[in-house]
Design a protein around this motif. Structure first.
Motif, short mmCIF file in Angstrom:
data_model
loop_
_atom_site.label_atom_id
_atom_site.label_comp_id
_atom_site.label_asym_id
_atom_site.label_seq_id
_atom_site.Cartn_x
_atom_site.Cartn_y
_atom_site.Cartn_z
N ARG A 1 8.05 18.50 51.61
CA ARG A 1 9.11 19.07 52.43
C ARG A 1 8.55 20.10 53.40
NH1 ARG A 1 14.51 19.22 50.12
NH2 ARG A 1 14.59 21.43 50.69
N ASP B 1 10.15 25.84 50.44
CA ASP B 1 9.49 25.05 51.49
C ASP B 1 8.90 25.98 52.55
OD1 ASP B 1 10.67 22.94 50.12
OD2 ASP B 1 12.29 22.71 51.58
N SER C 1 18.44 27.93 49.06
CA SER C 1 17.96 27.29 47.84
C SER C 1 16.49 26.89 47.97
CB SER C 1 18.86 26.08 47.53
OG SER C 1 18.65 25.60 46.23
N MET C 2 16.18 25.61 47.72
CA MET C 2 14.78 25.18 47.74
C MET C 2 14.15 25.27 49.12
SD MET C 2 13.25 21.83 45.91
CE MET C 2 11.48 21.65 45.68
N LEU D 1 14.78 15.09 48.39
CA LEU D 1 14.38 15.18 46.98
C LEU D 1 12.88 15.22 46.78
CD1 LEU D 1 16.95 12.74 45.34
CD2 LEU D 1 16.63 15.13 44.75
N CYS E 1 10.89 23.28 39.98
CA CYS E 1 11.76 24.45 39.81
C CYS E 1 11.77 24.97 38.38
CB CYS E 1 13.19 24.10 40.24
SG CYS E 1 13.35 23.91 42.03
N SER F 1 8.85 16.76 46.90
CA SER F 1 8.20 17.97 46.40
C SER F 1 8.19 19.03 47.49
CB SER F 1 6.77 17.65 45.97
OG SER F 1 6.00 17.26 47.10
N ALA G 1 10.76 17.28 43.43
CA ALA G 1 11.33 18.63 43.49
C ALA G 1 11.85 19.11 42.15
CB ALA G 1 12.45 18.66 44.52
N PHE G 2 12.37 18.22 41.31
CA PHE G 2 13.02 18.66 40.08
C PHE G 2 12.09 19.46 39.18
CE2 PHE G 2 15.80 14.88 40.96
CZ PHE G 2 16.95 15.61 41.19
N GLY H 1 18.45 23.02 51.55
CA GLY H 1 17.88 22.96 50.22
C GLY H 1 17.80 21.56 49.65
N LEU H 2 17.68 21.49 48.33
CA LEU H 2 17.59 20.22 47.62
C LEU H 2 18.84 19.39 47.86
CD1 LEU H 2 15.66 18.90 45.44
CD2 LEU H 2 17.25 19.77 43.73
#
Length: 264
Positions: free
Chosen positions: A99, A126, A121-122, A93, A184, A95, A180-181, A54-55
């Motif tokens: 990723r 992806d 998670s992220m 980190l 979300c 987008s 990425a921030f 993840g992130l």
């Protein structure tokens, strides 16, 4: 670069290192408790498994002369059980689109015809993007997401306030890709879900997790964010609301915070 900006960026980095060591200490305690539990047998899978981090994640990292997996203890456990395993590394980190490009390129290079992706998670976002947009759905039999913010998290919505904007600017000035921030945020994820559909022939499953604020296992670093999410969106794992994590078939529900889900 402005010395003040450098100093703030350094403070942010040191804060992340501190989080790592807190997680490491708590992880040792969990490991001691886990040693007294019965071992879980591994059933070999038809397809190899790809673990997507993840992130701020990694495949493996060295700290003080020791190697640590992002999915802590999982690689050895599965490998000992005869499961073929792969661990891609994508920009921590960046987008989702960036990723996902790295993840798709990794999948195309594998000798396997098809794989199962397990994403934390992220990493789940992806994988969904790569399957829907980058032509690798035929290489994937299943995608299982763990603690993924499929519908965003109110914590990301805080990006509109001044403090979060300053921190984001500092990270950007330090040369870190911070796409990425913002992605979300709950509204951004609503649009994402409208555009990124599930692919035929791929099984989509999810593991949903939350933790009580009174549970001793809740990482102290997550107590503030857990309390905030509890007020604004109910049960959560300290970073992602429980109602945001379900996607496809819910395989199980865990009593675990966002880091305990992957062994920390």
């Amino acid at each position: 670069m402005n010395p003040v900006v450098v100093a703030i960026a350094l403070a942010v980095v040191l804060g992340l290192v501190a989080l790592f060591f807190v997680a490491r200490v708590l992880g040792r305690r969990r490991a001691r408790r886990a040693a007294t539990r019965p071992s879980v047998a591994v059933v070999p899978t038809r397809h190899a498994i790809v673990l997507a981090h993840g992130l701020l994640g990694f495949d493996e990292i060295g700290v003080l002369g020791r190697r640590h997996d992002y999915f802590r203890g999982v690689r050895k456990h599965l490998h000992d059980g005869g499961v073929t395993l792969y661990r891609p590394r994508v920009p921590p980190l960046a987008s989702v689109a960036v990723r996902a490009e790295h993840l798709a390129a990794f999948l195309r290079e594998l000798p396997e015809k098809r794989v199962n992706i397990v994403a934390h998670s992220m990493g789940g976002l992806d994988a969904r993007y790569a399957l829907a947009r980058l032509g690798v759905a035929n290489r994937v039999a299943s995608l299982t997401t763990i603690g993924t913010p499929h519908r965003g998290t109110p914590l990301a919505d805080l990006g509109d306030n001044l403090l979060a904007a300053v921190v984001t600017k500092v990270l950007g000035a330090a040369g870190l890709d911070i796409g990425a921030f913002a992605e979300c945020q709950t509204e951004e994820m609503r649009r994402f879900n409208e555009e990124i559909g599930d692919q035929k022939g791929v099984f989509y499953g999810s593991v949903v997790a939350s933790v009580s604020s009174t549970r001793r296992g809740l990482n102290p670093v997550l107590r503030g964010t857990h309390a905030y999410l509890l007020r604004h969106s109910g049960e959560n794992d300290g970073l992602v609301p429980k109602n945001s994590q379900a996607w496809g078939h819910v395989l199980c529900e865990l009593d675990a915070d966002h880091w305990a889900q992957i062994g920390w």
